[in-house]
Design a protein around this motif. Structure first.
Motif, PDB file in Angstrom:
ATOM      1  N   ARG A 178      44.323  32.958  44.008  1.00 48.39           N
ATOM      2  CA  ARG A 178      42.960  33.050  43.496  1.00 48.39           C
ATOM      3  C   ARG A 178      42.993  32.868  41.983  1.00 48.39           C
ATOM      4  O   ARG A 178      43.886  33.374  41.315  1.00 48.39           O
ATOM      5  CB  ARG A 178      42.369  34.430  43.815  1.00 48.39           C
ATOM      6  CG  ARG A 178      42.166  34.704  45.277  1.00 48.39           C
ATOM      7  CD  ARG A 178      41.700  36.159  45.423  1.00 48.39           C
ATOM      8  NE  ARG A 178      41.248  36.464  46.744  1.00 48.39           N
ATOM      9  CZ  ARG A 178      41.956  37.116  47.658  1.00 48.39           C
ATOM     10  NH1 ARG A 178      43.165  37.549  47.365  1.00 48.39           N
ATOM     11  NH2 ARG A 178      41.453  37.363  48.841  1.00 48.39           N
ATOM     12  N   SER A 179      41.964  32.201  41.464  1.00 46.37           N
ATOM     13  CA  SER A 179      41.862  31.992  40.027  1.00 46.37           C
ATOM     14  C   SER A 179      40.510  32.555  39.565  1.00 46.37           C
ATOM     15  O   SER A 179      39.460  31.984  39.851  1.00 46.37           O
ATOM     16  CB  SER A 179      41.961  30.500  39.702  1.00 46.37           C
ATOM     17  OG  SER A 179      41.832  30.311  38.307  1.00 46.37           O
ATOM     18  N   TYR A 180      40.569  33.685  38.882  1.00 48.36           N
ATOM     19  CA  TYR A 180      39.358  34.370  38.435  1.00 48.36           C
ATOM     20  C   TYR A 180      38.949  33.909  37.045  1.00 48.36           C
ATOM     21  O   TYR A 180      39.793  33.667  36.193  1.00 48.36           O
ATOM     22  CB  TYR A 180      39.577  35.886  38.444  1.00 48.36           C
ATOM     23  CG  TYR A 180      39.782  36.431  39.830  1.00 48.36           C
ATOM     24  CD1 TYR A 180      38.707  36.837  40.593  1.00 48.36           C
ATOM     25  CD2 TYR A 180      41.058  36.508  40.375  1.00 48.36           C
ATOM     26  CE1 TYR A 180      38.884  37.334  41.881  1.00 48.36           C
ATOM     27  CE2 TYR A 180      41.247  36.998  41.658  1.00 48.36           C
ATOM     28  CZ  TYR A 180      40.159  37.401  42.401  1.00 48.36           C
ATOM     29  OH  TYR A 180      40.341  37.876  43.669  1.00 48.36           O
ATOM     30  N   ALA A 181      37.655  33.819  36.827  1.00 43.74           N
ATOM     31  CA  ALA A 181      37.111  33.359  35.555  1.00 43.74           C
ATOM     32  C   ALA A 181      36.467  34.534  34.813  1.00 43.74           C
ATOM     33  O   ALA A 181      36.395  35.658  35.322  1.00 43.74           O
ATOM     34  CB  ALA A 181      36.069  32.269  35.817  1.00 43.74           C
ATOM     35  N   ALA A 182      35.967  34.245  33.627  1.00 42.41           N
ATOM     36  CA  ALA A 182      35.310  35.267  32.805  1.00 42.41           C
ATOM     37  C   ALA A 182      34.111  35.874  33.538  1.00 42.41           C
ATOM     38  O   ALA A 182      33.828  37.071  33.394  1.00 42.41           O
ATOM     39  CB  ALA A 182      34.870  34.666  31.472  1.00 42.41           C
ATOM     40  N   ALA A 183      33.424  35.088  34.343  1.00 44.40           N
ATOM     41  CA  ALA A 183      32.267  35.597  35.104  1.00 44.40           C
ATOM     42  C   ALA A 183      32.699  36.682  36.092  1.00 44.40           C
ATOM     43  O   ALA A 183      31.964  37.654  36.310  1.00 44.40           O
ATOM     44  CB  ALA A 183      31.570  34.458  35.832  1.00 44.40           C
ATOM     45  N   HIS A 184      33.878  36.530  36.678  1.00 43.08           N
ATOM     46  CA  HIS A 184      34.399  37.551  37.591  1.00 43.08           C
ATOM     47  C   HIS A 184      34.693  38.844  36.829  1.00 43.08           C
ATOM     48  O   HIS A 184      34.387  39.936  37.313  1.00 43.08           O
ATOM     49  CB  HIS A 184      35.667  37.055  38.292  1.00 43.08           C
ATOM     50  CG  HIS A 184      35.416  35.956  39.251  1.00 43.08           C
ATOM     51  ND1 HIS A 184      35.614  34.638  38.908  1.00 43.08           N
ATOM     52  CD2 HIS A 184      34.982  35.964  40.530  1.00 43.08           C
ATOM     53  CE1 HIS A 184      35.315  33.882  39.946  1.00 43.08           C
ATOM     54  NE2 HIS A 184      34.921  34.660  40.948  1.00 43.08           N
ATOM     55  N   LEU A 185      35.285  38.690  35.662  1.00 42.73           N
ATOM     56  CA  LEU A 185      35.587  39.847  34.829  1.00 42.73           C
ATOM     57  C   LEU A 185      34.308  40.590  34.455  1.00 42.73           C
ATOM     58  O   LEU A 185      34.229  41.815  34.572  1.00 42.73           O
ATOM     59  CB  LEU A 185      36.337  39.404  33.564  1.00 42.73           C
ATOM     60  CG  LEU A 185      36.689  40.482  32.546  1.00 42.73           C
ATOM     61  CD1 LEU A 185      37.655  41.501  33.138  1.00 42.73           C
ATOM     62  CD2 LEU A 185      37.292  39.839  31.301  1.00 42.73           C
ATOM     63  N   GLU A 186      33.287  39.850  34.069  1.00 39.83           N
ATOM     64  CA  GLU A 186      32.011  40.459  33.703  1.00 39.83           C
ATOM     65  C   GLU A 186      31.364  41.157  34.898  1.00 39.83           C
ATOM     66  O   GLU A 186      30.918  42.298  34.799  1.00 39.83           O
ATOM     67  CB  GLU A 186      31.066  39.389  33.152  1.00 39.83           C
ATOM     68  CG  GLU A 186      29.740  39.944  32.687  1.00 39.83           C
ATOM     69  CD  GLU A 186      28.839  38.853  32.124  1.00 39.83           C
ATOM     70  OE1 GLU A 186      27.626  38.909  32.422  1.00 39.83           O
ATOM     71  OE2 GLU A 186      29.334  37.969  31.415  1.00 39.83           O
ATOM     72  N   ARG A 187      31.345  40.501  36.043  1.00 42.98           N
ATOM     73  CA  ARG A 187      30.724  41.087  37.244  1.00 42.98           C
ATOM     74  C   ARG A 187      31.489  42.327  37.689  1.00 42.98           C
ATOM     75  O   ARG A 187      30.907  43.354  38.015  1.00 42.98           O
ATOM     76  CB  ARG A 187      30.686  40.051  38.362  1.00 42.98           C
ATOM     77  CG  ARG A 187      30.226  40.583  39.724  1.00 42.98           C
ATOM     78  CD  ARG A 187      28.753  40.974  39.795  1.00 42.98           C
ATOM     79  NE  ARG A 187      27.878  39.892  39.510  1.00 42.98           N
ATOM     80  CZ  ARG A 187      27.452  38.990  40.391  1.00 42.98           C
ATOM     81  NH1 ARG A 187      27.833  39.046  41.645  1.00 42.98           N
ATOM     82  NH2 ARG A 187      26.641  38.033  40.018  1.00 42.98           N
ATOM     83  N   LEU A 188      32.810  42.246  37.685  1.00 34.38           N
ATOM     84  CA  LEU A 188      33.623  43.387  38.103  1.00 34.38           C
ATOM     85  C   LEU A 188      33.439  44.559  37.141  1.00 34.38           C
ATOM     86  O   LEU A 188      33.357  45.708  37.573  1.00 34.38           O
ATOM     87  CB  LEU A 188      35.087  42.993  38.220  1.00 34.38           C
ATOM     88  CG  LEU A 188      36.021  44.023  38.829  1.00 34.38           C
ATOM     89  CD1 LEU A 188      35.541  44.469  40.215  1.00 34.38           C
ATOM     90  CD2 LEU A 188      37.431  43.468  38.927  1.00 34.38           C
ATOM     91  N   SER A 189      33.347  44.272  35.863  1.00 38.99           N
ATOM     92  CA  SER A 189      33.096  45.331  34.877  1.00 38.99           C
ATOM     93  C   SER A 189      31.727  45.956  35.104  1.00 38.99           C
ATOM     94  O   SER A 189      31.565  47.175  34.994  1.00 38.99           O
ATOM     95  CB  SER A 189      33.193  44.765  33.457  1.00 38.99           C
ATOM     96  OG  SER A 189      34.503  44.336  33.187  1.00 38.99           O
TER      97      SER A 189
END
Length: 150
Positions: A37-48
Motif C-alpha cells: 500500500r502507498s499512502y499519501a498526505a490525504a491519508h495522513l490527514e484523514r487518519l489524524s
C-alpha cells in the motif's frame, strides 16, 4: 508512505488503520508494483482527523458522519452541532455515573480504615454481603433496588 510509516506518524496501530479502511473511513491507498500500500498526505490527514475524533470519544458511526460532511463542505453544519451536542450529553451522563461510582467506592473504602486480617476486613464483608443480595455500604439490597427501578 507505507502503512508502518503512517502508523508511526499518527500513533495509530496498523491493524486499526486496516480496520478503518475496511469500514470505509479511510480511503484505500494505491498499490505499488510490489503490492504494498502507498499512502499519501490525504491519508495522513484523514487518519489524524479520525484519531482526533476518537480521542474525543466520538463513536465511529458519528466519525463517519463527520467525514461525510468533509466531503460536502457546502452543507449546513446544523447536524454537526447536533452530533457534538449528543456527544456532550453522553459525556455528562458518563461523568454523573462516574461520580456515583466514586461515592460508592468511597463508602466501601470507609468500611476498612486500618489494615488487618482479611477475615476482619469491612470491605470484604460488604462485598460478600452484596454477593448474597444483602444491603452493603455502597448499594441497596437487590430486591430494594429492583423495586425502586420500577
Amino acid at each position: 508512505m507505507r502503512i508502518s510509516e503512517l502508523a508511526s506518524a499518527t500513533g495509530v496501530d496498523i491493524e486499526t488503520i486496516r480496520f478503518y479502511e475496511k469500514q470505509g473511513l479511510l480511503p484505500e491507498p494505491e498499490r505499488e508494483d510490489n503490492g504494498y500500500r502507498s499512502y499519501a498526505a490525504a491519508h495522513l490527514e484523514r487518519l489524524s482527523f479520525i484519531r482526533h475524533c476518537r480521542a474525543l470519544d466520538i463513536p465511529l458511526a458519528d466519525v463517519r458522519r463527520l467525514v461525510s460532511f468533509i466531503a460536502s463542505p457546502l452543507e449546513d453544519c446544523g447536524d454537526i452541532n447536533q452530533l457534538i451536542d449528543q456527544q456532550i450529553a453522553r459525556v455528562k451522563a458518563r461523568l454523573k455515573s462516574m461520580r456515583a461510582l466514586e461515592k460508592q467506592l468511597s463508602q466501601l473504602r470507609a468500611r476498612c480504615k486500618e489494615p488487618h486480617q482479611g477475615q476482619e476486613c469491612g470491605i470484604l464483608h460488604e462485598l460478600v454481603a452484596a454477593a448474597h443480595g444483602e444491603a452493603c455500604a455502597c448499594h441497596a439490597p437487590a430486591h430494594v433496588s429492583a423495586a425502586s427501578n420500577q
